[in-house]
Design a protein around this motif. Structure first.
Motif, PDB file in Angstrom:
ATOM      1  N   GLY A  10      31.709 -17.927 -40.437  1.00  0.00           N
ATOM      2  CA  GLY A  10      31.896 -17.859 -38.996  1.00  0.00           C
ATOM      3  C   GLY A  10      30.655 -17.546 -38.192  1.00  0.00           C
ATOM      4  N   SER A  11      29.481 -17.880 -38.707  1.00  0.00           N
ATOM      5  CA  SER A  11      28.249 -17.617 -37.977  1.00  0.00           C
ATOM      6  C   SER A  11      27.221 -18.691 -38.295  1.00  0.00           C
ATOM      7  CB  SER A  11      27.693 -16.246 -38.368  1.00  0.00           C
ATOM      8  OG  SER A  11      26.427 -16.042 -37.784  1.00  0.00           O
ATOM      9  N   ASN A  12      26.428 -19.057 -37.297  1.00  0.00           N
ATOM     10  CA  ASN A  12      25.338 -20.012 -37.522  1.00  0.00           C
ATOM     11  C   ASN A  12      24.019 -19.313 -37.820  1.00  0.00           C
ATOM     12  OD1 ASN A  12      26.727 -22.424 -37.208  1.00  0.00           O
ATOM     13  ND2 ASN A  12      26.564 -22.330 -34.994  1.00  0.00           N
ATOM     14  N   SER A  13      23.993 -18.003 -37.709  1.00  0.00           N
ATOM     15  CA  SER A  13      22.774 -17.235 -37.911  1.00  0.00           C
ATOM     16  C   SER A  13      22.285 -17.350 -39.354  1.00  0.00           C
ATOM     17  CB  SER A  13      23.038 -15.764 -37.584  1.00  0.00           C
ATOM     18  OG  SER A  13      21.932 -14.973 -37.946  1.00  0.00           O
ATOM     19  N   THR A  14      20.993 -17.554 -39.515  1.00  0.00           N
ATOM     20  CA  THR A  14      20.431 -17.636 -40.868  1.00  0.00           C
ATOM     21  C   THR A  14      20.448 -16.284 -41.563  1.00  0.00           C
ATOM     22  OG1 THR A  14      18.200 -17.336 -39.980  1.00  0.00           O
ATOM     23  CG2 THR A  14      18.935 -19.600 -40.354  1.00  0.00           C
ATOM     24  N   SER A  18      27.619 -12.736 -44.155  1.00  0.00           N
ATOM     25  CA  SER A  18      28.653 -13.541 -44.814  1.00  0.00           C
ATOM     26  C   SER A  18      28.080 -14.851 -45.349  1.00  0.00           C
ATOM     27  CB  SER A  18      29.838 -13.798 -43.874  1.00  0.00           C
ATOM     28  OG  SER A  18      29.412 -14.400 -42.686  1.00  0.00           O
ATOM     29  N   LYS A  19      27.104 -15.428 -44.658  1.00  0.00           N
ATOM     30  CA  LYS A  19      26.466 -16.654 -45.152  1.00  0.00           C
ATOM     31  C   LYS A  19      25.628 -16.355 -46.398  1.00  0.00           C
ATOM     32  CE  LYS A  19      25.108 -20.000 -42.441  1.00  0.00           C
ATOM     33  NZ  LYS A  19      24.387 -20.817 -41.456  1.00  0.00           N
ATOM     34  N   TYR A  24      25.212 -16.791 -52.275  1.00  0.00           N
ATOM     35  CA  TYR A  24      25.119 -16.135 -53.578  1.00  0.00           C
ATOM     36  C   TYR A  24      26.285 -16.559 -54.470  1.00  0.00           C
ATOM     37  CZ  TYR A  24      25.310 -12.678 -57.238  1.00  0.00           C
ATOM     38  OH  TYR A  24      25.386 -12.071 -58.472  1.00  0.00           O
ATOM     39  N   LEU A  25      27.488 -16.572 -53.901  1.00  0.00           N
ATOM     40  CA  LEU A  25      28.651 -17.009 -54.678  1.00  0.00           C
ATOM     41  C   LEU A  25      28.473 -18.438 -55.177  1.00  0.00           C
ATOM     42  CD1 LEU A  25      31.568 -15.503 -52.579  1.00  0.00           C
ATOM     43  CD2 LEU A  25      30.727 -14.731 -54.800  1.00  0.00           C
ATOM     44  N   LEU A  35      31.658 -25.335 -54.425  1.00  0.00           N
ATOM     45  CA  LEU A  35      31.792 -24.805 -53.076  1.00  0.00           C
ATOM     46  C   LEU A  35      31.132 -25.767 -52.095  1.00  0.00           C
ATOM     47  CD1 LEU A  35      30.965 -21.026 -53.671  1.00  0.00           C
ATOM     48  CD2 LEU A  35      33.206 -22.144 -53.633  1.00  0.00           C
ATOM     49  N   ASN A  36      31.886 -26.169 -51.079  1.00  0.00           N
ATOM     50  CA  ASN A  36      31.387 -27.077 -50.048  1.00  0.00           C
ATOM     51  C   ASN A  36      31.368 -26.330 -48.721  1.00  0.00           C
ATOM     52  OD1 ASN A  36      31.311 -29.443 -51.784  1.00  0.00           O
ATOM     53  ND2 ASN A  36      33.518 -29.288 -51.750  1.00  0.00           N
ATOM     54  N   PHE A  37      30.188 -26.188 -48.154  1.00  0.00           N
ATOM     55  CA  PHE A  37      30.046 -25.447 -46.907  1.00  0.00           C
ATOM     56  C   PHE A  37      30.393 -26.328 -45.718  1.00  0.00           C
ATOM     57  CE2 PHE A  37      27.919 -22.804 -49.844  1.00  0.00           C
ATOM     58  CZ  PHE A  37      28.054 -21.519 -49.344  1.00  0.00           C
ATOM     59  N   VAL A  38      31.256 -25.801 -44.856  1.00  0.00           N
ATOM     60  CA  VAL A  38      31.615 -26.457 -43.609  1.00  0.00           C
ATOM     61  C   VAL A  38      30.916 -25.657 -42.511  1.00  0.00           C
ATOM     62  CG1 VAL A  38      33.498 -27.108 -42.073  1.00  0.00           C
ATOM     63  CG2 VAL A  38      33.856 -27.117 -44.555  1.00  0.00           C
ATOM     64  N   GLU A  39      29.978 -26.289 -41.838  1.00  0.00           N
ATOM     65  CA  GLU A  39      29.244 -25.591 -40.787  1.00  0.00           C
ATOM     66  C   GLU A  39      30.129 -25.422 -39.565  1.00  0.00           C
ATOM     67  OE1 GLU A  39      26.291 -24.187 -41.073  1.00  0.00           O
ATOM     68  OE2 GLU A  39      26.055 -24.910 -43.120  1.00  0.00           O
TER      69      GLU A  39
END
Length: 56
Positions: A10-14, A18-19, A24-25, A35-39
């Motif tokens: 829930g964040s765009n911050s680098t 949580s990102k 890491y996971l 795992l597929n990241f949805v931006e």
């Protein structure tokens, strides 16, 4: 068979904690999981006013 899992952070911050945890996971996930990241920036924002509009 590889299971596909969508990950929504829930964040765009680098520097989002949580990102960082999600990345890491991804590095330690077993071969049976992908795992597929949805931006979040790619998702449309919710607008309650649009709910009343008729969909064509």
């Amino acid at each position: 068979m590889t299971k596909q899992v969508a990950v929504l952070v829930g964040s765009n911050s680098t520097t989002s904690v949580s990102k960082i945890v999600a990345r890491y996971l991804q590095s330690i996930d077993p071969a049976s999981i992908q795992l597929n990241f949805v931006e979040i920036s790619d998702l449309p924002l919710y607008d309650r006013d649009l709910d009343a509009q008729e969909v064509a």
